[in-house]
Design a protein around this motif. Structure first.
Motif, PDB file in Angstrom:
ATOM      1  N   ILE A   1       0.844  -1.195   0.000  1.00  0.00           N
ATOM      2  CA  ILE A   1       0.000   0.000   0.000  1.00  0.00           C
ATOM      3  C   ILE A   1       0.878   1.243   0.000  1.00  0.00           C
ATOM      4  CG2 ILE A   1      -1.607   1.358   1.429  1.00  0.00           C
ATOM      5  CD1 ILE A   1      -2.865  -1.273   2.295  1.00  0.00           C
ATOM      6  N   CYS A   2       0.449   2.235  -0.743  1.00  0.00           N
ATOM      7  CA  CYS A   2       1.099   3.545  -0.737  1.00  0.00           C
ATOM      8  C   CYS A   2       0.077   4.552  -0.207  1.00  0.00           C
ATOM      9  CB  CYS A   2       1.552   3.923  -2.144  1.00  0.00           C
ATOM     10  SG  CYS A   2       2.422   5.502  -2.222  1.00  0.00           S
ATOM     11  N   ILE A   3       0.430   5.227   0.888  1.00  0.00           N
ATOM     12  CA  ILE A   3      -0.430   6.255   1.470  1.00  0.00           C
ATOM     13  C   ILE A   3       0.100   7.608   1.024  1.00  0.00           C
ATOM     14  CG2 ILE A   3      -1.356   7.250   3.592  1.00  0.00           C
ATOM     15  CD1 ILE A   3      -0.867   4.566   4.950  1.00  0.00           C
ATOM     16  N   HIS A   4      -0.799   8.471   0.567  1.00  0.00           N
ATOM     17  CA  HIS A   4      -0.436   9.779   0.021  1.00  0.00           C
ATOM     18  C   HIS A   4      -0.755  10.873   1.033  1.00  0.00           C
ATOM     19  CE1 HIS A   4      -2.073   7.293  -3.473  1.00  0.00           C
ATOM     20  NE2 HIS A   4      -0.769   7.147  -3.477  1.00  0.00           N
ATOM     21  N   PHE A   5       0.207  11.774   1.248  1.00  0.00           N
ATOM     22  CA  PHE A   5       0.059  12.867   2.206  1.00  0.00           C
ATOM     23  C   PHE A   5       0.180  14.213   1.502  1.00  0.00           C
ATOM     24  CE2 PHE A   5       1.493   9.284   4.637  1.00  0.00           C
ATOM     25  CZ  PHE A   5       0.903   9.413   5.885  1.00  0.00           C
ATOM     26  N   ASN A   6      -0.533  15.214   2.026  1.00  0.00           N
ATOM     27  CA  ASN A   6      -0.383  16.574   1.511  1.00  0.00           C
ATOM     28  C   ASN A   6       0.796  17.253   2.215  1.00  0.00           C
ATOM     29  OD1 ASN A   6      -1.318  17.424   4.044  1.00  0.00           O
ATOM     30  ND2 ASN A   6      -3.369  17.932   3.296  1.00  0.00           N
ATOM     31  N   VAL A   7       0.994  18.542   1.964  1.00  0.00           N
ATOM     32  CA  VAL A   7       2.147  19.244   2.543  1.00  0.00           C
ATOM     33  C   VAL A   7       2.044  19.393   4.055  1.00  0.00           C
ATOM     34  CG1 VAL A   7       2.773  20.486   0.438  1.00  0.00           C
ATOM     35  CG2 VAL A   7       1.151  21.519   2.034  1.00  0.00           C
ATOM     36  N   LYS A   8       0.852  19.219   4.622  1.00  0.00           N
ATOM     37  CA  LYS A   8       0.663  19.289   6.075  1.00  0.00           C
ATOM     38  C   LYS A   8       0.739  17.905   6.729  1.00  0.00           C
ATOM     39  CE  LYS A   8      -2.291  23.361   5.832  1.00  0.00           C
ATOM     40  NZ  LYS A   8      -3.637  23.889   6.122  1.00  0.00           N
ATOM     41  N   ASN A   9       1.185  16.904   5.950  1.00  0.00           N
ATOM     42  CA  ASN A   9       1.263  15.510   6.401  1.00  0.00           C
ATOM     43  C   ASN A   9      -0.080  14.946   6.840  1.00  0.00           C
ATOM     44  OD1 ASN A   9       3.877  14.960   5.725  1.00  0.00           O
ATOM     45  ND2 ASN A   9       4.698  15.510   7.714  1.00  0.00           N
ATOM     46  N   GLN A  10      -1.136  15.360   6.153  1.00  0.00           N
ATOM     47  CA  GLN A  10      -2.456  14.785   6.346  1.00  0.00           C
ATOM     48  C   GLN A  10      -2.685  13.785   5.221  1.00  0.00           C
ATOM     49  OE1 GLN A  10      -4.467  18.554   6.032  1.00  0.00           O
ATOM     50  NE2 GLN A  10      -5.006  18.518   8.205  1.00  0.00           N
ATOM     51  N   ILE A  11      -3.288  12.661   5.545  1.00  0.00           N
ATOM     52  CA  ILE A  11      -3.566  11.654   4.526  1.00  0.00           C
ATOM     53  C   ILE A  11      -4.629  12.172   3.574  1.00  0.00           C
ATOM     54  CG2 ILE A  11      -4.506   9.351   4.081  1.00  0.00           C
ATOM     55  CD1 ILE A  11      -3.256   8.443   6.690  1.00  0.00           C
ATOM     56  N   ILE A  12      -4.315  12.124   2.270  1.00  0.00           N
ATOM     57  CA  ILE A  12      -5.297  12.542   1.279  1.00  0.00           C
ATOM     58  C   ILE A  12      -5.889  11.354   0.523  1.00  0.00           C
ATOM     59  CG2 ILE A  12      -4.522  14.909   1.000  1.00  0.00           C
ATOM     60  CD1 ILE A  12      -2.801  14.075  -1.341  1.00  0.00           C
ATOM     61  N   SER A  13      -5.138  10.250   0.460  1.00  0.00           N
ATOM     62  CA  SER A  13      -5.654   9.047  -0.196  1.00  0.00           C
ATOM     63  C   SER A  13      -4.662   7.908   0.019  1.00  0.00           C
ATOM     64  CB  SER A  13      -5.856   9.274  -1.704  1.00  0.00           C
ATOM     65  OG  SER A  13      -4.649   9.634  -2.344  1.00  0.00           O
ATOM     66  N   TYR A  14      -5.064   6.717  -0.403  1.00  0.00           N
ATOM     67  CA  TYR A  14      -4.142   5.588  -0.406  1.00  0.00           C
ATOM     68  C   TYR A  14      -4.530   4.646  -1.530  1.00  0.00           C
ATOM     69  CZ  TYR A  14      -7.430   2.268   1.820  1.00  0.00           C
ATOM     70  OH  TYR A  14      -8.492   1.449   2.096  1.00  0.00           O
ATOM     71  N   GLU A  15      -3.579   3.799  -1.906  1.00  0.00           N
ATOM     72  CA  GLU A  15      -3.812   2.834  -2.976  1.00  0.00           C
ATOM     73  C   GLU A  15      -3.185   1.498  -2.611  1.00  0.00           C
ATOM     74  OE1 GLU A  15      -2.946   2.236  -7.743  1.00  0.00           O
ATOM     75  OE2 GLU A  15      -1.527   3.409  -6.565  1.00  0.00           O
ATOM     76  N   VAL A  16      -3.923   0.424  -2.861  1.00  0.00           N
ATOM     77  CA  VAL A  16      -3.336  -0.912  -2.806  1.00  0.00           C
ATOM     78  C   VAL A  16      -2.642  -1.084  -4.153  1.00  0.00           C
ATOM     79  CG1 VAL A  16      -3.740  -3.385  -2.580  1.00  0.00           C
ATOM     80  CG2 VAL A  16      -5.137  -1.772  -1.268  1.00  0.00           C
ATOM     81  N   VAL A  17      -1.329  -0.978  -4.145  1.00  0.00           N
ATOM     82  CA  VAL A  17      -0.553  -0.994  -5.382  1.00  0.00           C
ATOM     83  C   VAL A  17      -0.423  -2.412  -5.921  1.00  0.00           C
ATOM     84  CG1 VAL A  17       1.695  -0.472  -6.413  1.00  0.00           C
ATOM     85  CG2 VAL A  17       0.742   1.045  -4.674  1.00  0.00           C
ATOM     86  N   SER A  18      -0.246  -3.359  -5.018  1.00  0.00           N
ATOM     87  CA  SER A  18       0.003  -4.728  -5.448  1.00  0.00           C
ATOM     88  C   SER A  18      -0.537  -5.714  -4.425  1.00  0.00           C
ATOM     89  CB  SER A  18       1.515  -4.929  -5.614  1.00  0.00           C
ATOM     90  OG  SER A  18       1.826  -6.267  -5.910  1.00  0.00           O
ATOM     91  N   MET A  19      -1.084  -6.803  -4.930  1.00  0.00           N
ATOM     92  CA  MET A  19      -1.473  -7.917  -4.075  1.00  0.00           C
ATOM     93  C   MET A  19      -0.763  -9.137  -4.621  1.00  0.00           C
ATOM     94  SD  MET A  19      -5.191  -9.488  -3.013  1.00  0.00           S
ATOM     95  CE  MET A  19      -5.914  -7.892  -3.088  1.00  0.00           C
ATOM     96  N   GLY A  20       0.014  -9.771  -3.772  1.00  0.00           N
ATOM     97  CA  GLY A  20       0.843 -10.869  -4.242  1.00  0.00           C
ATOM     98  C   GLY A  20       0.415 -12.211  -3.706  1.00  0.00           C
TER      99      GLY A  20
END
Length: 162
Positions: free
Chosen positions: A64-83
């Motif tokens: 999973i990759c969690i995406h943060f804005n410039v204030k280090n608040q979570i804006i979204s996340y993605e399950v990049v890979s399932m193995g």
């Protein structure tokens, strides 16, 4: 859906003098709502909602990759890979695609070890180095990489691996 020819265009297959180039539009769709709690440290993320929902009970490795804005608040996340039970394939191109679309200033990586062992493999360490290098080139800061198990977690940053 109509074909290129039905729309009056010719496909550019190299055999004609046509100058048609398809336009591609990329858009992001947010599918799952995650509460707007601001996380202040890796431990909070490891014990948070995303790790619980996506990783702790999974019988296969997920990245999973969690995406943060410039204030280090979570804006979204993605399950990049399932193995499989023991591995998950990650490539910088796939990891950063959604982060770029989300206008992320920084990211945090998480993946699970269904075995329950938090120690990173050589592949985990090498992949993290490659992802950090790609993030540096893109101007996206890597906050941490966490390995999650059902009862514990490991922080690459706290171990000095980032």
């Amino acid at each position: 859906m109509k074909s290129y020819q039905q729309l009056g265009f010719e496909a550019n297959d190299g055999s004609s003098s046509s100058k048609y180039v398809p336009k591609i539009q990329v858009s992001m769709v947010k599918e799952i709502y995650v509460s707007d709690i601001t996380y202040s440290c890796s431990e909070a993320v490891a014990q948070g909602e995303i790790a619980d929902k996506e990783l702790r009970s999974s019988d296969r490795e997920k990245f999973i990759c969690i995406h943060f804005n410039v204030k280090n608040q979570i804006i979204s996340y993605e399950v990049v890979s399932m193995g499989s039970l023991t591995s998950s394939i990650v490539h910088p191109r796939e990891v950063y695609k959604a982060a770029i679309l989300a206008n992320a200033a920084s990211v945090l990586f998480m993946h699970n070890h269904p075995s329950g062992n938090t120690e990173p493999s050589i592949d985990d360490i090498e992949a993290t180095k490659r992802l950090c290098k790609a993030g540096s080139i893109l101007g996206i800061n890597v906050l941490d990489h966490l390995i999650i198990t059902t009862t514990d977690y490991l922080s690459f940053r706290q171990k000095g691996l980032i």
